[in-house]
Design a protein around this motif. Structure first.
Motif, PDB file in Angstrom:
ATOM      1  N   GLN A  52      46.008  40.405  10.776  1.00 32.45           N
ATOM      2  CA  GLN A  52      47.208  41.216  10.632  1.00 32.45           C
ATOM      3  C   GLN A  52      46.963  42.344   9.642  1.00 32.45           C
ATOM      4  OE1 GLN A  52      50.567  39.066   9.149  1.00 32.45           O
ATOM      5  NE2 GLN A  52      52.028  40.555   9.890  1.00 32.45           N
ATOM      6  N   ASP A  53      47.581  43.489   9.895  1.00 31.81           N
ATOM      7  CA  ASP A  53      47.488  44.624   8.991  1.00 31.81           C
ATOM      8  C   ASP A  53      48.360  44.336   7.779  1.00 31.81           C
ATOM      9  OD1 ASP A  53      47.039  47.069   7.862  1.00 31.81           O
ATOM     10  OD2 ASP A  53      48.219  48.210   9.307  1.00 31.81           O
ATOM     11  N   MET A  54      47.751  44.157   6.617  1.00 32.74           N
ATOM     12  CA  MET A  54      48.483  43.734   5.428  1.00 32.74           C
ATOM     13  C   MET A  54      48.826  44.880   4.488  1.00 32.74           C
ATOM     14  SD  MET A  54      49.021  40.592   5.942  1.00 32.74           S
ATOM     15  CE  MET A  54      49.636  40.068   4.362  1.00 32.74           C
ATOM     16  N   ARG A  55      48.677  46.116   4.938  1.00 28.97           N
ATOM     17  CA  ARG A  55      49.016  47.237   4.057  1.00 28.97           C
ATOM     18  C   ARG A  55      50.516  47.257   3.818  1.00 28.97           C
ATOM     19  NH1 ARG A  55      45.932  51.917   7.137  1.00 28.97           N
ATOM     20  NH2 ARG A  55      46.662  50.676   8.859  1.00 28.97           N
ATOM     21  N   TYR A  74      38.145  41.565  13.270  1.00 30.10           N
ATOM     22  CA  TYR A  74      37.994  40.705  14.441  1.00 30.10           C
ATOM     23  C   TYR A  74      37.250  39.432  14.060  1.00 30.10           C
ATOM     24  CZ  TYR A  74      36.375  39.338  19.121  1.00 30.10           C
ATOM     25  OH  TYR A  74      36.105  38.665  20.276  1.00 30.10           O
ATOM     26  N   ASP A  75      37.755  38.282  14.535  1.00 27.26           N
ATOM     27  CA  ASP A  75      36.982  37.056  14.346  1.00 27.26           C
ATOM     28  C   ASP A  75      36.474  36.583  15.708  1.00 27.26           C
ATOM     29  OD1 ASP A  75      39.182  35.962  15.572  1.00 27.26           O
ATOM     30  OD2 ASP A  75      39.587  34.468  14.030  1.00 27.26           O
ATOM     31  N   GLU A  76      35.610  35.614  15.709  1.00 29.40           N
ATOM     32  CA  GLU A  76      34.919  35.199  16.934  1.00 29.40           C
ATOM     33  C   GLU A  76      35.850  34.558  17.961  1.00 29.40           C
ATOM     34  OE1 GLU A  76      31.912  36.208  17.408  1.00 29.40           O
ATOM     35  OE2 GLU A  76      31.925  37.024  15.391  1.00 29.40           O
ATOM     36  N   SER A 133      50.753  50.007  17.315  1.00 28.43           N
ATOM     37  CA  SER A 133      50.461  49.289  16.072  1.00 28.43           C
ATOM     38  C   SER A 133      48.951  49.281  15.842  1.00 28.43           C
ATOM     39  CB  SER A 133      50.992  47.854  16.116  1.00 28.43           C
ATOM     40  OG  SER A 133      50.195  47.054  16.942  1.00 28.43           O
ATOM     41  N   ASN A 134      48.576  49.159  14.598  1.00 28.65           N
ATOM     42  CA  ASN A 134      47.158  49.156  14.253  1.00 28.65           C
ATOM     43  C   ASN A 134      46.439  47.946  14.832  1.00 28.65           C
ATOM     44  OD1 ASN A 134      47.033  51.558  12.822  1.00 28.65           O
ATOM     45  ND2 ASN A 134      47.784  50.594  10.955  1.00 28.65           N
TER      46      ASN A 134
END
Length: 186
Positions: free
Chosen positions: A171-174, A163-165, A87-88
């Motif tokens: 999530q990949d929203m495509r 990426y967050d801290e 998964s991405n």
């Protein structure tokens, strides 16, 4: 009365029967292709063209001597682990865990125009130690990193944007969106 009934019959049309066998794209084939794409395997495009499987690129010959740090078998194992994630989001997390994003150290002289790039990246590939359990991260150049994983530099930037801290990848929203109802204002 007969005139009204004949005019209403003219407006009715029969719906076409669905024939799934003639469809180029079905949900099942889309799902199967999606899985093959996510694992980097050979698959058919919607137009019927055969898309080749992902292959690891050649090693680089740079001043860091990256080609001496890893054997071909170790690089193949890293490549298979990366594309085996499936998964991405997991691949983005792998990239974030094996690279560092930092502010660039220097810029051009005062008279030069301001550049858009603010950050630079350092890349690492995992190497299993002699005990077989623990891993160390070996510094490599960008070219070695990208060729071993068979990705592009844009994927690295995307991974760091997602990426967050707190260590969470978005999530990949495509292909995902809320169902929009069309409501007329009449």
């Amino acid at each position: 009365m007969s005139d009204q009934s004949s005019s209403s019959d003219k407006g009715k049309k029969r719906k076409r029967l669905t024939n799934y066998k003639n469809w180029k794209d079905t949900r099942k084939s889309r799902r199967e292709n999606k899985i093959l794409v996510n694992y980097g395997r050979q698959h058919l495009s919607r137009k019927g063209r055969l898309i080749a499987a992902k292959k690891m690129g050649d090693s680089c010959y740079c001043t860091k001597q990256c080609e001496t740090k890893f054997t071909e078998a170790e690089r193949i194992e890293i490549f298979n682990n990366f594309w085996g994630l499936g998964s991405n989001e997991k691949r983005w997390l792998f990239i974030v865990n094996h690279s560092n994003k930092m502010l660039k150290n220097r810029s051009k002289q005062r008279g030069e125009p301001v550049r858009n790039r603010k950050y630079t990246y350092k890349y690492y590939l995992p190497k299993t130690n002699s005990d077989g359990f623990s891993q160390t991260q070996i510094a490599v150049c960008r070219l070695m990193f990208v060729r071993t994983l068979n990705t592009s530099s844009n994927i690295i930037k995307t991974a760091w944007q997602k990426y967050d801290e707190n260590g969470i990848i978005q999530q990949d929203m495509r292909g995902r969106h809320a169902k929009n109802r069309k409501v007329s204002n009449e």
